[in-house]
Design a protein around this motif. Structure first.
Motif, mmCIF file in Angstrom:
data_model
loop_
_atom_site.group_PDB
_atom_site.id
_atom_site.type_symbol
_atom_site.label_atom_id
_atom_site.label_comp_id
_atom_site.label_asym_id
_atom_site.label_seq_id
_atom_site.Cartn_x
_atom_site.Cartn_y
_atom_site.Cartn_z
ATOM 1 N N MET A 192 9.324 14.676 6.246
ATOM 2 C CA MET A 192 8.225 15.368 5.583
ATOM 3 C C MET A 192 8.361 15.281 4.071
ATOM 4 N N THR A 193 9.606 15.393 3.567
ATOM 5 C CA THR A 193 9.825 15.330 2.125
ATOM 6 C C THR A 193 9.321 14.005 1.566
ATOM 7 N N GLN A 194 9.675 12.910 2.217
ATOM 8 C CA GLN A 194 9.253 11.602 1.741
ATOM 9 C C GLN A 194 7.739 11.488 1.741
ATOM 10 N N GLN A 195 7.105 11.996 2.777
ATOM 11 C CA GLN A 195 5.656 11.901 2.859
ATOM 12 C C GLN A 195 4.993 12.642 1.698
ATOM 13 N N ILE A 196 5.435 13.849 1.397
ATOM 14 C CA ILE A 196 4.838 14.616 0.295
ATOM 15 C C ILE A 196 5.029 13.871 -1.018
ATOM 16 N N SER A 197 6.210 13.360 -1.265
ATOM 17 C CA SER A 197 6.438 12.668 -2.535
ATOM 18 C C SER A 197 5.601 11.391 -2.619
ATOM 19 N N GLU A 198 5.423 10.712 -1.504
ATOM 20 C CA GLU A 198 4.575 9.517 -1.495
ATOM 21 C C GLU A 198 3.120 9.888 -1.768
ATOM 22 N N LEU A 199 2.664 10.988 -1.178
ATOM 23 C CA LEU A 199 1.296 11.445 -1.435
ATOM 24 C C LEU A 199 1.132 11.825 -2.904
ATOM 25 N N MET A 200 2.157 12.452 -3.480
ATOM 26 C CA MET A 200 2.102 12.805 -4.905
ATOM 27 C C MET A 200 2.006 11.562 -5.772
ATOM 28 N N THR A 201 2.785 10.552 -5.433
ATOM 29 C CA THR A 201 2.735 9.304 -6.198
ATOM 30 C C THR A 201 1.348 8.681 -6.112
ATOM 31 N N THR A 202 0.797 8.642 -4.925
ATOM 32 C CA THR A 202 -0.547 8.078 -4.736
ATOM 33 C C THR A 202 -1.583 8.859 -5.532
ATOM 34 N N ALA A 203 -1.544 10.196 -5.408
ATOM 35 C CA ALA A 203 -2.516 11.036 -6.120
ATOM 36 C C ALA A 203 -2.341 10.913 -7.629
ATOM 37 N N ALA A 204 -1.109 10.889 -8.082
ATOM 38 C CA ALA A 204 -0.843 10.791 -9.519
ATOM 39 C C ALA A 204 -1.276 9.438 -10.070
ATOM 40 N N ASP A 205 -1.077 8.363 -9.307
ATOM 41 C CA ASP A 205 -1.510 7.038 -9.766
ATOM 42 C C ASP A 205 -3.023 7.000 -9.969
ATOM 43 N N ARG A 206 -3.752 7.610 -9.043
ATOM 44 C CA ARG A 206 -5.218 7.618 -9.175
ATOM 45 C C ARG A 206 -5.658 8.527 -10.320
ATOM 46 N N ALA A 207 -4.946 9.642 -10.511
ATOM 47 C CA ALA A 207 -5.261 10.522 -11.643
ATOM 48 C C ALA A 207 -4.941 9.816 -12.958
ATOM 49 N N ALA A 208 -3.820 9.084 -13.005
ATOM 50 C CA ALA A 208 -3.428 8.378 -14.229
ATOM 51 C C ALA A 208 -4.482 7.352 -14.630
ATOM 52 N N ALA A 209 -5.088 6.695 -13.648
ATOM 53 C CA ALA A 209 -6.146 5.721 -13.953
ATOM 54 C C ALA A 209 -7.327 6.416 -14.634
ATOM 55 N N VAL A 210 -7.634 7.639 -14.192
ATOM 56 C CA VAL A 210 -8.727 8.391 -14.817
ATOM 57 C C VAL A 210 -8.332 8.781 -16.240
ATOM 58 N N LEU A 211 -7.126 9.298 -16.423
ATOM 59 C CA LEU A 211 -6.680 9.682 -17.770
ATOM 60 C C LEU A 211 -6.698 8.481 -18.705
ATOM 61 N N ASP A 212 -6.305 7.328 -18.189
ATOM 62 C CA ASP A 212 -6.299 6.115 -19.003
ATOM 63 C C ASP A 212 -7.709 5.733 -19.450
ATOM 64 N N GLY A 213 -8.708 6.119 -18.651
ATOM 65 C CA GLY A 213 -10.092 5.785 -18.987
ATOM 66 C C GLY A 213 -10.772 6.775 -19.918
ATOM 67 N N ILE A 214 -10.052 7.799 -20.361
ATOM 68 C CA ILE A 214 -10.638 8.795 -21.261
ATOM 69 C C ILE A 214 -10.507 8.314 -22.696
ATOM 70 N N ASP A 215 -11.629 8.207 -23.365
ATOM 71 C CA ASP A 215 -11.633 7.867 -24.785
ATOM 72 C C ASP A 215 -11.355 9.148 -25.575
ATOM 73 N N ASP A 216 -10.607 9.040 -26.658
ATOM 74 C CA ASP A 216 -10.300 10.233 -27.457
ATOM 75 C C ASP A 216 -11.563 10.960 -27.908
ATOM 76 N N GLY A 217 -12.645 10.242 -28.095
ATOM 77 C CA GLY A 217 -13.899 10.862 -28.490
ATOM 78 C C GLY A 217 -14.517 11.725 -27.398
ATOM 79 N N GLN A 218 -13.985 11.649 -26.174
ATOM 80 C CA GLN A 218 -14.508 12.436 -25.060
ATOM 81 C C GLN A 218 -13.724 13.728 -24.828
ATOM 82 N N LEU A 219 -12.700 13.973 -25.617
ATOM 83 C CA LEU A 219 -11.831 15.132 -25.366
ATOM 84 C C LEU A 219 -12.562 16.468 -25.478
ATOM 85 N N GLY A 220 -13.629 16.537 -26.232
ATOM 86 C CA GLY A 220 -14.391 17.779 -26.362
ATOM 87 C C GLY A 220 -15.537 17.901 -25.374
ATOM 88 N N ALA A 221 -15.677 16.938 -24.483
ATOM 89 C CA ALA A 221 -16.798 16.944 -23.532
ATOM 90 C C ALA A 221 -16.636 18.045 -22.492
#
Length: 191
Positions: A1-30
């Motif tokens: 179970m531990t491995q599964q949770i950490s793998e899910l976290m990695t997957t979720a974080a990778d997809r979140a990181a792609a979104v953060l990478d797509g944020i332009d600094d000019g959008q921070l106040g949106a």
């Protein structure tokens, strides 16, 4: 179970990181689907919960009383998110991380792990919507967190961290169902 949770976290974080990478600094106040948070505030919140939930995995104290301005403190906040989320997944993969209880509310560790998984999904969606990006969470992550978040929702509303539920069609996607449960309108767009 531990491995599964950490793998899910990695997957979720990778997809979140792609979104953060797509944020332009000019959008921070949106504006975001969280009426009281702009993009910067959601980024700061997400970074803060990643750091604090790493401490919870180790059964150490956490501090959610204030949220630092990670964006202002570190121009490399996008890379910092990647590094911190990697540490988060590793912390939840450690032996004993999913045993017992953790946190000030003395909650079962598996529930706490799914809280951060949900934050990674919901806030990545918030940020994608606010900045005009496409976001598709991993279906296995949404399926894993759904029951826990349904259990957490009533208490979350009482604490003011979830909005009132938003009605979604019976045939709504699992993501839209989760969003509605948390008080997000799956159809939200910036005004």
């Amino acid at each position: 179970m531990t491995q599964q949770i950490s793998e899910l976290m990695t997957t979720a974080a990778d997809r979140a990181a792609a979104v953060l990478d797509g944020i332009d600094d000019g959008q921070l106040g949106a504006p975001t689907p969280c009426a009281e948070f702009d993009v910067r505030a959601v980024v700061n919140h997400l970074l803060h919960v990643v750091v604090q939930f790493r401490a919870l995995a180790a059964k150490q104290p956490s501090d959610f009383s204030t949220t630092p301005d990670y964006v202002a403190e570190d121009p490399g906040w996008r890379k910092r998110f990647i590094a911190e989320s990697g540490r988060l997944a590793q912390a939840w993969a450690e032996p004993g991380a999913l045993e017992g209880t953790t946190g000030a509310m003395d909650m079962p560790a598996p529930m706490v792990a799914r809280m951060i998984l949900g934050d990674l999904v919901i806030h990545a969606w918030d940020l994608a919507r606010a900045t005009g990006q496409t976001y598709v969470p991993a279906p296995e992550v949404v399926a894993d967190i759904g029951p826990t978040w349904a259990e957490l929702a009533p208490g979350g509303r009482q604490m003011g961290v979830f909005g009132e539920p938003v009605d979604v069609p019976e045939d709504a996607s699992p993501l839209d169902t989760l969003l509605g449960l948390c008080g997000r309108d799956p159809q939200w767009t910036p005004r």
